[in-house]
Motif scaffolding. Structure first.
Motif, PDB file in Angstrom:
ATOM      1  N   HIS A   1       0.801  -1.225   0.000  1.00  0.00           N
ATOM      2  CA  HIS A   1       0.000   0.000   0.000  1.00  0.00           C
ATOM      3  C   HIS A   1       0.833   1.274   0.000  1.00  0.00           C
ATOM      4  O   HIS A   1       0.337   2.329   0.307  1.00  0.00           O
ATOM      5  CB  HIS A   1      -0.885   0.047   1.254  1.00  0.00           C
ATOM      6  CG  HIS A   1      -1.677  -1.181   1.441  1.00  0.00           C
ATOM      7  ND1 HIS A   1      -2.787  -1.454   0.697  1.00  0.00           N
ATOM      8  CD2 HIS A   1      -1.504  -2.236   2.255  1.00  0.00           C
ATOM      9  CE1 HIS A   1      -3.272  -2.620   1.068  1.00  0.00           C
ATOM     10  NE2 HIS A   1      -2.511  -3.109   2.001  1.00  0.00           N
ATOM     11  N   ARG A   2       2.122   1.174  -0.253  1.00  0.00           N
ATOM     12  CA  ARG A   2       2.928   2.376  -0.076  1.00  0.00           C
ATOM     13  C   ARG A   2       4.149   2.372  -0.979  1.00  0.00           C
ATOM     14  O   ARG A   2       4.392   1.430  -1.706  1.00  0.00           O
ATOM     15  CB  ARG A   2       3.330   2.518   1.383  1.00  0.00           C
ATOM     16  CG  ARG A   2       3.828   1.214   2.003  1.00  0.00           C
ATOM     17  CD  ARG A   2       4.274   1.415   3.388  1.00  0.00           C
ATOM     18  NE  ARG A   2       5.465   2.221   3.367  1.00  0.00           N
ATOM     19  CZ  ARG A   2       5.857   2.957   4.376  1.00  0.00           C
ATOM     20  NH1 ARG A   2       5.145   2.978   5.478  1.00  0.00           N
ATOM     21  NH2 ARG A   2       6.970   3.651   4.302  1.00  0.00           N
ATOM     22  N   ASP A   3       4.910   3.428  -0.914  1.00  0.00           N
ATOM     23  CA  ASP A   3       6.093   3.562  -1.760  1.00  0.00           C
ATOM     24  C   ASP A   3       7.166   2.561  -1.340  1.00  0.00           C
ATOM     25  O   ASP A   3       7.109   1.993  -0.266  1.00  0.00           O
ATOM     26  CB  ASP A   3       6.667   4.976  -1.628  1.00  0.00           C
ATOM     27  CG  ASP A   3       5.663   6.019  -2.067  1.00  0.00           C
ATOM     28  OD1 ASP A   3       5.684   7.112  -1.493  1.00  0.00           O
ATOM     29  OD2 ASP A   3       4.867   5.730  -2.974  1.00  0.00           O
TER      30      ASP A   3
ATOM     31  N   ALA B   1      -4.480   3.613  14.485  1.00  0.00           N
ATOM     32  CA  ALA B   1      -5.706   4.211  13.947  1.00  0.00           C
ATOM     33  C   ALA B   1      -5.544   4.572  12.473  1.00  0.00           C
ATOM     34  O   ALA B   1      -6.472   4.395  11.675  1.00  0.00           O
ATOM     35  CB  ALA B   1      -6.054   5.460  14.760  1.00  0.00           C
ATOM     36  N   ASP B   2      -4.362   5.045  12.086  1.00  0.00           N
ATOM     37  CA  ASP B   2      -4.150   5.425  10.674  1.00  0.00           C
ATOM     38  C   ASP B   2      -4.286   4.217   9.757  1.00  0.00           C
ATOM     39  O   ASP B   2      -4.916   4.296   8.697  1.00  0.00           O
ATOM     40  CB  ASP B   2      -2.776   6.094  10.493  1.00  0.00           C
ATOM     41  CG  ASP B   2      -1.618   5.194  10.922  1.00  0.00           C
ATOM     42  OD1 ASP B   2      -1.695   4.596  12.005  1.00  0.00           O
ATOM     43  OD2 ASP B   2      -0.636   5.086  10.168  1.00  0.00           O
ATOM     44  N   ALA B   3      -3.701   3.104  10.164  1.00  0.00           N
ATOM     45  CA  ALA B   3      -3.783   1.885   9.355  1.00  0.00           C
ATOM     46  C   ALA B   3      -5.231   1.367   9.310  1.00  0.00           C
ATOM     47  O   ALA B   3      -5.734   0.977   8.252  1.00  0.00           O
ATOM     48  CB  ALA B   3      -2.844   0.823   9.924  1.00  0.00           C
TER      49      ALA B   3
ATOM     50  N   THR C   1      -4.662   3.902  19.473  1.00  0.00           N
ATOM     51  CA  THR C   1      -4.670   5.328  19.146  1.00  0.00           C
ATOM     52  C   THR C   1      -3.263   5.766  18.728  1.00  0.00           C
ATOM     53  O   THR C   1      -2.257   5.171  19.126  1.00  0.00           O
ATOM     54  CB  THR C   1      -5.113   6.144  20.368  1.00  0.00           C
ATOM     55  OG1 THR C   1      -4.302   5.753  21.492  1.00  0.00           O
ATOM     56  CG2 THR C   1      -6.568   5.884  20.688  1.00  0.00           C
ATOM     57  N   ARG C   2      -3.234   6.783  17.882  1.00  0.00           N
ATOM     58  CA  ARG C   2      -1.948   7.316  17.426  1.00  0.00           C
ATOM     59  C   ARG C   2      -2.084   8.830  17.291  1.00  0.00           C
ATOM     60  O   ARG C   2      -3.006   9.299  16.607  1.00  0.00           O
ATOM     61  CB  ARG C   2      -1.594   6.690  16.077  1.00  0.00           C
ATOM     62  CG  ARG C   2      -0.279   7.151  15.548  1.00  0.00           C
ATOM     63  CD  ARG C   2       0.150   6.414  14.298  1.00  0.00           C
ATOM     64  NE  ARG C   2       1.471   6.885  13.916  1.00  0.00           N
ATOM     65  CZ  ARG C   2       2.139   6.516  12.840  1.00  0.00           C
ATOM     66  NH1 ARG C   2       1.605   5.619  12.024  1.00  0.00           N
ATOM     67  NH2 ARG C   2       3.322   7.017  12.577  1.00  0.00           N
ATOM     68  N   PRO C   3      -1.174   9.592  17.922  1.00  0.00           N
ATOM     69  CA  PRO C   3      -1.283  11.050  17.840  1.00  0.00           C
ATOM     70  C   PRO C   3      -1.262  11.518  16.392  1.00  0.00           C
ATOM     71  O   PRO C   3      -0.498  10.993  15.574  1.00  0.00           O
ATOM     72  CB  PRO C   3      -0.027  11.544  18.578  1.00  0.00           C
ATOM     73  CG  PRO C   3       0.409  10.406  19.429  1.00  0.00           C
ATOM     74  CD  PRO C   3      -0.025   9.160  18.730  1.00  0.00           C
TER      75      PRO C   3
HETATM   76 MG    MG Z   1       2.769   4.261   8.361  1.00  0.00          MG
END
Ligand code: MG
Ligand code: ATP
Length: 222
Positions: A51-53, A114-116, A139-141
């Protein structure tokens, strides 16, 4: 001990690119291990980031840094199955391989930030995950958990009443857990290294030594 009367000790893991591993990852894993009162949490670096570079160093180097980072902490382990696999890193394949090893009854829990989690509905066959494991969202800031309607329904439908359900059932529950907020990212560590600045105290010293020795992420100041 957790899991003694059920399907056994839960297997809890956290996947990631770990490019490089940092104290946000390590503290997350340790807090989960302590909170669930389980012997260990496993870190599984992915081989080909789907999913990423492209990462800033090789898969073997990312794995080496994860291994260095957990070497002095018995509650944390590293698993090379994705890096050593000849298939691309799909979480579904990892979950299937873990489930195969653990048997049908042993609790299996995937930890993600949380971002994932907010991107989960774009992952390969993500709807099958919940039949194989629990999902523990931490949770992630900097990342408010802002779910789209589909993910909101999914989260509500599978919501665990307590951590006890993660420890006793083999799979099927989603739980959101608050951690000590550590606003560290691998992106920040790579940027510091590229600028020739020290990322000390954001990553273990052993990982920083490895980055310098191998001149990763454009670090060029030996
Ligand atoms: Mg990441
Ligand atoms: P990058 O900046 O390269 O995306 P990252 O710091 O986000 O790197 P990843 O390897 O992408 O690290 O993340 C692996 C897992 O760890 C993901 O589930 C992510 O949400 C979680 N995670 C990363 N950093 C933190 C943090 N500081 N606090 C809580 N969870 C984190």
């Amino acid at each position: 001990m957790a899991g003694a009367e059920t399907g056994g000790v839960p297997f809890v893991f956290m996947g990631g690119t770990f490019d490089p591993i940092h104290n946000g990852h390590l503290r997350t894993a340790l807090e989960i291990q302590q909170w669930l009162e389980i012997p260990e949490v496993c870190l599984i670096p992915s081989k080909v980031p789907v999913h990423r570079d492209e990462p800033g160093c090789t898969s073997e180097q990312r794995l080496a840094m994860v291994e260095l980072a957990v070497a002095d902490e018995p509650s944390l382990t590293a698993d090379a199955r994705e890096i050593r696999s000849d298939k691309p890193s799909y979480s579904l394949l990892t979950l299937e391989s873990l489930r195969q090893e653990l048997g049908p009854q042993r609790p299996l829990c995937m930890v993600m930030g949380a971002d994932a989690y907010m991107t989960l509905s774009r992952w390969y066959q993500w709807e099958r995950f919940i039949d194989l494991c629990h999902i523990l969202v931490v949770t992630r800031p900097g990342y408010e958990l802002d779910l789209d309607p589909e993910m909101k329904r999914f989260t509500d439908r599978h919501a665990a009443g307590s951590k006890q359900e993660l420890l006793s059932l083999p799979a099927g529950k989603v739980l959101i857990h608050e951690l000590t907020p550590l606003g560290i990212s691998a992106t920040q560590v790579r940027q510091l290294a590229a600028q020739g600045q020290s990322p000390r105290y954001l990553i273990p010293d052993s990982v920083w030594d490895y980055i310098q020795t191998n001149r990763l992420y454009g670090f060029n100041r030996l």
